[in-house]
Scaffold this active site. Sequence first.
Site, mmCIF file in Angstrom:
data_model
loop_
_atom_site.group_PDB
_atom_site.id
_atom_site.type_symbol
_atom_site.label_atom_id
_atom_site.label_comp_id
_atom_site.label_asym_id
_atom_site.label_seq_id
_atom_site.Cartn_x
_atom_site.Cartn_y
_atom_site.Cartn_z
ATOM 1 N N PHE A 95 35.341 31.870 42.688
ATOM 2 C CA PHE A 95 33.964 32.017 42.208
ATOM 3 C C PHE A 95 33.596 30.803 41.349
ATOM 4 C CE2 PHE A 95 30.808 34.393 39.470
ATOM 5 C CZ PHE A 95 29.921 34.668 40.493
ATOM 6 N N ASN A 194 35.926 38.952 34.361
ATOM 7 C CA ASN A 194 34.634 38.937 35.038
ATOM 8 C C ASN A 194 34.888 39.507 36.433
ATOM 9 O OD1 ASN A 194 32.053 38.432 35.982
ATOM 10 N ND2 ASN A 194 32.431 36.262 36.339
ATOM 11 N N PRO A 195 35.110 40.829 36.512
ATOM 12 C CA PRO A 195 35.521 41.431 37.781
ATOM 13 C C PRO A 195 34.333 41.599 38.722
ATOM 14 C CG PRO A 195 35.162 43.143 36.172
ATOM 15 C CD PRO A 195 34.920 41.836 35.456
#
Length: 296
Positions: A95, A194-195
Amino acid sequence: MYLYEFYRLFKKTLKNLYPEPKELETLFFLLTTHIFQCDQTNILLQLGNKEKINFLIYKKLIKKLWELKKNRPIQYVIGKAYFFDMEFIVNEKVFIPRPETEELVLWILQEHKSHNFVQIFDIGTGSGCISIILKKRKLGMIHAIDFSHEILDIARKNAKLHNVEISFEKVNLLKEMIPTSKMNNNSVSIIVSNPPYIRLSERKFLHPNIIQYEPIQALFVPDEDPFIFYKKIFFCIKKKFAGIVYVYFEINQFIYLDVIELLSKIGFLNIEIRKDFQGYSRMIRAVYYAYNKRIL
């Protein structure tokens, strides 16, 4: 071709995808400073002096421009992103670091300036940007966790790039427990994550370049169980942790009240929500006092 001519072509090619002039200009400078290996001032001088572009450089610029036209994020096009003004290697396996995550890390640094934590757990480390910044600030031993060797390889490269030592561990959070070393009632830990938290029904609100290129497994959760990753982390805390456990999470701004309710039911205290720079309720901090737990 002259650089100023490429600048015109760049704007004409991408103006429909990126209608904001400032955003388009930022993309142009990110690309050209990367290709020319120089700073923005040098690019401005080349534009002003109407300098010609070397043919091989021009071919590289055109190739990257077509990638951008296909909605590929600039960070993947140039293979790097910036976080706390530091450069990080990225590709489609991880990400892209966001400004909102910078705010989450800054919150941790503000609240724990004088603590020497026994352990810090970065769940879903991706590029490793959170772990590396925290290690640079010497907060304690860092465990950076993700579910694939390919992701962890990128994080390791970034740790080497920034000359920090971090413990990288492959863990599938939905199937395995967070690995912990021995703890006692005096232990202090931080879990930061930050799942995935975007419900599948919210997919339509995302920019096309996110859906097309960023890793799906880092983004989406089922509508019927949007807290699946948080709940697994909480289960691990109750089973494996002792002492004081601080959690710092990014959250879905549309259901932040439900996150508060979930934390309260489990027994977390000192719960606080913070808004990001856009005014959305996107971050939460809470504390769990895990005294007298039997460590498995």
